[in-house]
Design an enzyme around this catalytic site. Structure first.
Site, mmCIF file in Angstrom:
data_model
loop_
_atom_site.group_PDB
_atom_site.id
_atom_site.type_symbol
_atom_site.label_atom_id
_atom_site.label_comp_id
_atom_site.label_asym_id
_atom_site.label_seq_id
_atom_site.Cartn_x
_atom_site.Cartn_y
_atom_site.Cartn_z
ATOM 1 N N ARG A 94 0.876 -1.182 0.000
ATOM 2 C CA ARG A 94 0.000 0.000 0.000
ATOM 3 C C ARG A 94 0.906 1.223 0.000
ATOM 4 O O ARG A 94 1.726 1.402 0.892
ATOM 5 C CB ARG A 94 -0.918 -0.013 1.221
ATOM 6 C CG ARG A 94 -1.899 1.165 1.303
ATOM 7 C CD ARG A 94 -2.895 0.915 2.424
ATOM 8 N NE ARG A 94 -3.840 2.000 2.620
ATOM 9 C CZ ARG A 94 -3.780 2.909 3.584
ATOM 10 N NH1 ARG A 94 -2.781 2.860 4.475
ATOM 11 N NH2 ARG A 94 -4.699 3.843 3.704
ATOM 12 N N ASN A 171 -6.927 8.092 2.840
ATOM 13 C CA ASN A 171 -6.539 7.467 4.096
ATOM 14 C C ASN A 171 -7.325 8.046 5.274
ATOM 15 O O ASN A 171 -7.455 9.270 5.412
ATOM 16 C CB ASN A 171 -5.051 7.680 4.347
ATOM 17 C CG ASN A 171 -4.579 7.028 5.621
ATOM 18 O OD1 ASN A 171 -4.508 5.807 5.720
ATOM 19 N ND2 ASN A 171 -4.258 7.835 6.626
ATOM 20 N N GLU A 172 -7.868 7.159 6.121
ATOM 21 C CA GLU A 172 -8.515 7.541 7.389
ATOM 22 C C GLU A 172 -9.260 8.862 7.245
ATOM 23 O O GLU A 172 -8.956 9.850 7.925
ATOM 24 C CB GLU A 172 -7.457 7.614 8.497
ATOM 25 C CG GLU A 172 -6.756 6.285 8.707
ATOM 26 C CD GLU A 172 -5.648 6.329 9.748
ATOM 27 O OE1 GLU A 172 -5.435 7.400 10.351
ATOM 28 O OE2 GLU A 172 -4.999 5.282 9.966
ATOM 29 N N HIS A 238 -8.513 -0.084 10.088
ATOM 30 C CA HIS A 238 -7.159 0.078 10.619
ATOM 31 C C HIS A 238 -7.186 -0.316 12.092
ATOM 32 O O HIS A 238 -7.969 0.230 12.872
ATOM 33 C CB HIS A 238 -6.687 1.519 10.449
ATOM 34 C CG HIS A 238 -6.486 1.907 9.019
ATOM 35 N ND1 HIS A 238 -5.992 3.141 8.640
ATOM 36 C CD2 HIS A 238 -6.691 1.217 7.860
ATOM 37 C CE1 HIS A 238 -5.916 3.190 7.309
ATOM 38 N NE2 HIS A 238 -6.335 2.033 6.822
ATOM 39 N N TYR A 240 -5.332 -0.537 15.545
ATOM 40 C CA TYR A 240 -4.269 -0.156 16.469
ATOM 41 C C TYR A 240 -4.781 -0.418 17.882
ATOM 42 O O TYR A 240 -5.436 -1.435 18.117
ATOM 43 C CB TYR A 240 -3.845 1.291 16.221
ATOM 44 C CG TYR A 240 -3.139 1.496 14.903
ATOM 45 C CD1 TYR A 240 -1.783 1.238 14.771
ATOM 46 C CD2 TYR A 240 -3.835 1.933 13.780
ATOM 47 C CE1 TYR A 240 -1.124 1.416 13.556
ATOM 48 C CE2 TYR A 240 -3.181 2.107 12.561
ATOM 49 C CZ TYR A 240 -1.836 1.845 12.459
ATOM 50 O OH TYR A 240 -1.175 2.012 11.258
ATOM 51 N N GLU A 267 -4.335 -1.229 7.657
ATOM 52 C CA GLU A 267 -3.192 -0.848 8.487
ATOM 53 C C GLU A 267 -3.366 -1.534 9.828
ATOM 54 O O GLU A 267 -4.490 -1.746 10.282
ATOM 55 C CB GLU A 267 -3.132 0.672 8.761
ATOM 56 C CG GLU A 267 -2.676 1.536 7.642
ATOM 57 C CD GLU A 267 -2.530 2.993 8.090
ATOM 58 O OE1 GLU A 267 -2.354 3.228 9.316
ATOM 59 O OE2 GLU A 267 -2.597 3.878 7.226
ATOM 60 N N TRP A 297 1.520 -1.557 9.053
ATOM 61 C CA TRP A 297 2.129 -0.225 9.083
ATOM 62 C C TRP A 297 3.433 -0.323 9.874
ATOM 63 O O TRP A 297 3.402 -0.780 11.003
ATOM 64 C CB TRP A 297 1.185 0.787 9.738
ATOM 65 C CG TRP A 297 1.748 2.172 9.621
ATOM 66 C CD1 TRP A 297 2.606 2.778 10.478
ATOM 67 C CD2 TRP A 297 1.526 3.100 8.552
ATOM 68 N NE1 TRP A 297 2.943 4.023 10.017
ATOM 69 C CE2 TRP A 297 2.293 4.249 8.839
ATOM 70 C CE3 TRP A 297 0.772 3.065 7.377
ATOM 71 C CZ2 TRP A 297 2.308 5.363 8.000
ATOM 72 C CZ3 TRP A 297 0.791 4.165 6.550
ATOM 73 C CH2 TRP A 297 1.547 5.298 6.869
#
Length: 552
Positions: A94, A171-172, A238, A240, A267, A297
């Site tokens: 990516r 992105n985001e 994503h 996290y 991610e 990521w």
């Protein structure tokens, strides 16, 4: 400009809201009925496309992304990184691009070169605009509509590449402020690209800085998917520190699979920080179980280096995080399969490469060794080599290379190892194992360290501190104990990047998994919250594994 983790982590306040609202928002607001069974509403696109909730290649073969993110727009000269991640087994990358709203726009010629490099290295290329990151909360962020205009401006470059690229619109593209506003602009951007004639598979990121902790994408995925007239749309979550329990991860991923809505972990990170400890083991295991793609990521260049998979863009210097992603259980080396558009999985090629020659060792240090061997041959060409550590009847992959040499890093000083090599071709055929070579690492040099200590902030009765440990030697340090003493009765109450033990004024710190290795000329950082009285004098002397360090 480098991206920091602040753009992928919720605020502490948001984290508290997550705890209070998680069950309500993700459960009550998004029951299974909200993700009704999805079927492609229109005609399949040329090349990569979606069918019955799965990402397929143009020939109908299932394709599961296994790869990493690469910050191209901030490091445009690091195109060798594409070859490096391919050599480590990735089938997808990516690529971070910019549309000119926040960062200098990547030109049409630059994007064309990225696509060419991806194809040359037999990688599927996910292209994303990063300027949209955190819109609504990040004042500098651009809109999805602006990102869509950027893609339309690149149509001549992207048309005809549907077999090789996926367009990740932005992105985001929404922060934590009113994330419900994500749905309409996401739908509008999709329709704008389709109206402009794009047939590519389109990827859309979740709000809440990509983590969807309020369940907005999960609740609205069906309606957004239905708005794409081609049905060639894939959602990206994503993961996290919001996703720090197995239940949160499996519940989210299974909800999309059950609804036959295509999803990828676009991610994710594994190292713990002050916001939490992402459960990367469950992410990888569940992605493998459900055949979902994942893109870690990130390759290198983070201002927060614990998220660097490689140190300084060097594929021979993988961090602990990089070793986990490439060579760990359910990692890229174990699970990645090359896209069939490049010949991966070609049923007509059943001939394995010849066995590599017996490896020889050179440049052996306390923590690394370089291995070389006579190259293999193959009827259609050798794609690469895998170096394995042999221990009893167990093999563990420790390095990969497209050349007939590789450097194995992360070794322990004064330790005996046995290594061997396999060759592989693009069809996935693997040679017999080479003869083994025995290597004993050297001793770790002592006293090659410097330590920087600073107070980040203070308040009545407490403070936040930061300690940076730098390896000034020529060999990596693997495993360490940092020692120092406070002068004014301070105590450490919470720490990230290490585990403290305090006896009176004396503090001893052992590393977290992601700070355990300090590369030569590299550094790691440990942060903590402490208590204090009226005086808060900084420590003046530090030792690393018993050896005195210079204080900076």
């Amino acid at each position: 400009m480098r991206r920091t983790r602040s753009t992928t982590r919720k605020s502490l306040l948001a984290r508290l809201v997550t705890v209070l609202l998680g069950l309500v928002v993700v459960g009550a607001l998004c029951p299974a009925a909200a993700l009704a069974q999805a079927e492609p509403p229109g005609t399949q696109a040329t090349g990569l496309h979606i069918s019955n909730g799965r990402l397929l290649e143009g020939n109908g073969n299932d394709f599961v992304m296994r790869g990493v993110n690469h910050a191209h727009t901030w490091y445009p000269n690091e195109t060798q990184s594409l070859a490096d991640v391919k050599a480590l087994g990735a089938n997808t990358v990516r690529v971070v691009l910019a549309d000119g709203h926040r960062w200098t726009a990547n030109s049409a010629s630059d994007v064309a070169n990225v696509v060419t490099q991806c194809k040359a290295n037999k990688l599927i290329c996910v292209l994303e605009v990063h300027d949209t990151t955190g819109y609504g909360e990040e004042a500098a962020a651009g809109t999805l509509d602006q990102a869509a205009d950027y893609w339309i401006g690149l149509k001549n470059v992207l048309a005809g590449q549907e077999n090789y690229i996926i367009i990740n619109i932005g992105n985001e593209p929404w922060g934590n402020t009113d994330p419900a506003g994500w749905t309409a602009p996401t739908t509008a951007a999709i329709k704008k690209l389709r109206a402009a004639g794009f047939e590519h598979t389109i990827m859309v990121d979740a709000p809440n800085w990509g983590q969807d902790w309020q369940g907005v994408m999960r609740a609205n995925a069906q309606s957004v998917y239905a708005a794409d007239t081609t049905g060639n749309l894939i959602f990206s979550i994503h993961m996290y520190s919001v996703f720090d329990t197995a239940a949160e991860i499996t519940d989210y991923l299974n909800a999309f699979v059950t609804a036959k809505l295509p999803l990828v972990i676009g991610e994710f990170g594994g190292p713990a920080d002050q916001w939490g400890d992402p459960d990367e083991d469950t992410m990888l295991a569940t992605a493998e179980q459900l055949d979902l793609g994942y893109l870690a990521w990130s390759w290198s260049g983070n201002t927060d280096p614990i998220l660097d998979l490689s140190i300084g863009f060097d594929p021979t210097q993988l961090s602990a995080w990089g070793q986990r992603i490439f060579n760990g259980v359910n990692g890229i080396a174990q699970t990645s399969k090359e896209a069939t558009i490049y010949g991966g999985g070609n049923p007509g090629d059943t001939q394995a490469p010849t066995t590599p020659g017996t490896p020889t060792a050179s440049a052996v240090t306390a923590t690394s060794a370089t291995l070389s061997w006579t190259a293999s041959t193959d009827n259609v060409g050798v794609a690469g080599y895998d170096v394995v550590r042999v221990s009893g009847g167990t093999e563990t992959k420790v390095a990969a290379s497209t050349a007939n040499s590789a450097t194995v890093s992360g070794l322990t000083a004064k330790t005996a190892y046995t290594f061997a090599v396999y060759a592989r071709d693009a069809a996935g055929n693997r040679s017999s194992r080479s003869a083994t070579v025995n290597v004993t690492t050297g001793d770790t040099p002592a006293g090659n360290c410097s330590v920087g200590y600073r107070v980040v902030g203070e308040w009545q009765g407490g403070f936040q501190g930061e300690i940076t440990i730098r390896n000034t030697g020529t060999a990596a340090v693997n495993g360490w104990t940092l020692g120092f003493s406070f002068a004014n009765g301070q105590t450490v109450s919470n720490m990230w990047g290490g585990t403290p033990t305090q006896t009176g004024a004396a503090v001893s710190v052992t590393p977290a998994s992601y700070t355990s290795t300090i590369p030569a000329a590299g550094s790691v950082t440990v942060g903590f919250i402490g208590t204090k009285g009226a005086v808060n004098t900084a420590p003046t002397a530090f030792t690393l594994s018993g050896s005195a360090c210079t204080t900076t």
